[in-house]
Design a protein around this motif. Structure first.
Motif, PDB file in Angstrom:
ATOM      1  N   VAL A   1       0.858  -1.127   0.031  1.00 23.03           N
ATOM      2  CA  VAL A   1       0.038   0.112   0.020  1.00 23.03           C
ATOM      3  C   VAL A   1       0.870   1.320   0.026  1.00 23.03           C
ATOM      4  O   VAL A   1       1.932   1.378   0.753  1.00 23.03           O
ATOM      5  CB  VAL A   1      -0.858   0.130   1.384  1.00 23.03           C
ATOM      6  N   PRO A   2       0.708   2.189  -0.899  1.00 26.74           N
ATOM      7  CA  PRO A   2       1.417   3.501  -0.624  1.00 26.74           C
ATOM      8  C   PRO A   2       1.140   4.220   0.610  1.00 26.74           C
ATOM      9  O   PRO A   2       0.360   4.372   1.351  1.00 26.74           O
ATOM     10  CB  PRO A   2       0.788   4.424  -2.086  1.00 26.74           C
ATOM     11  N   GLY A   3       2.500   4.450   0.918  1.00 29.26           N
ATOM     12  CA  GLY A   3       2.688   4.924   2.250  1.00 29.26           C
ATOM     13  C   GLY A   3       1.936   6.585   2.491  1.00 29.26           C
ATOM     14  O   GLY A   3       1.566   6.788   3.546  1.00 29.26           O
ATOM     15  N   ALA A   4       1.739   7.155   1.339  1.00 32.62           N
ATOM     16  CA  ALA A   4       0.847   8.398   1.441  1.00 32.62           C
ATOM     17  C   ALA A   4      -0.376   8.309   1.856  1.00 32.62           C
ATOM     18  O   ALA A   4      -1.090   9.231   2.405  1.00 32.62           O
ATOM     19  CB  ALA A   4       0.848   8.818  -0.116  1.00 32.62           C
ATOM     20  N   ALA A   5      -1.116   6.884   1.859  1.00 30.00           N
ATOM     21  CA  ALA A   5      -2.262   6.620   2.299  1.00 30.00           C
ATOM     22  C   ALA A   5      -2.378   6.911   3.689  1.00 30.00           C
ATOM     23  O   ALA A   5      -3.507   7.016   4.578  1.00 30.00           O
ATOM     24  CB  ALA A   5      -2.897   5.366   1.899  1.00 30.00           C
ATOM     25  N   PHE A   6      -1.031   6.799   4.583  1.00 28.18           N
ATOM     26  CA  PHE A   6      -0.815   6.711   6.002  1.00 28.18           C
ATOM     27  C   PHE A   6      -0.171   7.931   6.351  1.00 28.18           C
ATOM     28  O   PHE A   6       0.197   7.906   7.601  1.00 28.18           O
ATOM     29  CB  PHE A   6      -0.365   5.474   6.357  1.00 28.18           C
ATOM     30  N   GLY A   7       0.090   8.883   5.411  1.00 31.75           N
ATOM     31  CA  GLY A   7       0.719  10.051   5.592  1.00 31.75           C
ATOM     32  C   GLY A   7       2.471   9.671   5.891  1.00 31.75           C
ATOM     33  O   GLY A   7       3.044  10.430   6.436  1.00 31.75           O
ATOM     34  N   VAL A   8       2.881   8.837   5.361  1.00 32.79           N
ATOM     35  CA  VAL A   8       4.283   8.414   5.216  1.00 32.79           C
ATOM     36  C   VAL A   8       4.915   8.205   3.862  1.00 32.79           C
ATOM     37  O   VAL A   8       5.703   7.309   3.500  1.00 32.79           O
ATOM     38  CB  VAL A   8       4.755   7.225   6.147  1.00 32.79           C
ATOM     39  N   SER A   9       4.632   9.105   2.881  1.00 33.71           N
ATOM     40  CA  SER A   9       5.246   9.009   1.614  1.00 33.71           C
ATOM     41  C   SER A   9       6.726   9.605   1.831  1.00 33.71           C
ATOM     42  O   SER A   9       7.000  10.318   2.615  1.00 33.71           O
ATOM     43  CB  SER A   9       4.433  10.280   0.815  1.00 33.71           C
ATOM     44  N   PRO A  10       7.772   9.134   1.004  1.00 28.56           N
ATOM     45  CA  PRO A  10       7.235   7.830   0.099  1.00 28.56           C
ATOM     46  C   PRO A  10       7.565   6.627   0.128  1.00 28.56           C
ATOM     47  O   PRO A  10       7.832   5.807  -0.565  1.00 28.56           O
ATOM     48  CB  PRO A  10       8.422   8.334  -0.972  1.00 28.56           C
ATOM     49  N   TYR A  11       7.125   6.102   1.451  1.00 30.14           N
ATOM     50  CA  TYR A  11       7.506   4.537   1.834  1.00 30.14           C
ATOM     51  C   TYR A  11       6.246   3.919   1.289  1.00 30.14           C
ATOM     52  O   TYR A  11       5.196   4.475   0.801  1.00 30.14           O
ATOM     53  CB  TYR A  11       7.426   4.724   3.226  1.00 30.14           C
ATOM     54  N   VAL A  12       6.189   2.565   1.819  1.00 28.77           N
ATOM     55  CA  VAL A  12       5.192   1.581   1.395  1.00 28.77           C
ATOM     56  C   VAL A  12       4.690   0.966   2.879  1.00 28.77           C
ATOM     57  O   VAL A  12       5.321   1.129   3.732  1.00 28.77           O
ATOM     58  CB  VAL A  12       5.464   0.713   0.342  1.00 28.77           C
ATOM     59  N   ARG A  13       3.497   0.489   2.702  1.00 25.11           N
ATOM     60  CA  ARG A  13       2.994  -0.210   3.850  1.00 25.11           C
ATOM     61  C   ARG A  13       2.974  -1.602   3.288  1.00 25.11           C
ATOM     62  O   ARG A  13       1.959  -1.678   2.574  1.00 25.11           O
ATOM     63  CB  ARG A  13       1.928   0.449   4.615  1.00 25.11           C
TER      64      ARG A  13
END
Length: 58
Positions: free
Chosen positions: A10-22
């Motif tokens: 899941v793109p980290g941006a969905a959790f406020g942690v861009s540019p990371y992934v979850r």
């Protein structure tokens, strides 16, 4: 990545942690190791052509 490596992130941006992934998991240690191996291989195919200094061809 899902279609090629059969791993979903899941793109980290969905959790406020861009540019990371979850990632989320509920699997054995062996399955997690295999997933990490697939993620690493997938990412190296994306990055290597653009950063030959960082990822020299063997």
């Amino acid at each position: 990545m899902l279609e090629e490596a059969h791993v979903a992130l899941v793109p980290g941006a969905a959790f406020g942690v861009s540019p990371y992934v979850r990632l989320s998991y509920a699997a054995s240690e062996a399955a997690l190791f295999e997933a990490c191996t697939r993620i690493q291989a997938f990412c190296s195919r994306l990055v290597a052509p653009y950063c030959k200094t960082c990822y020299p061809q063997s």
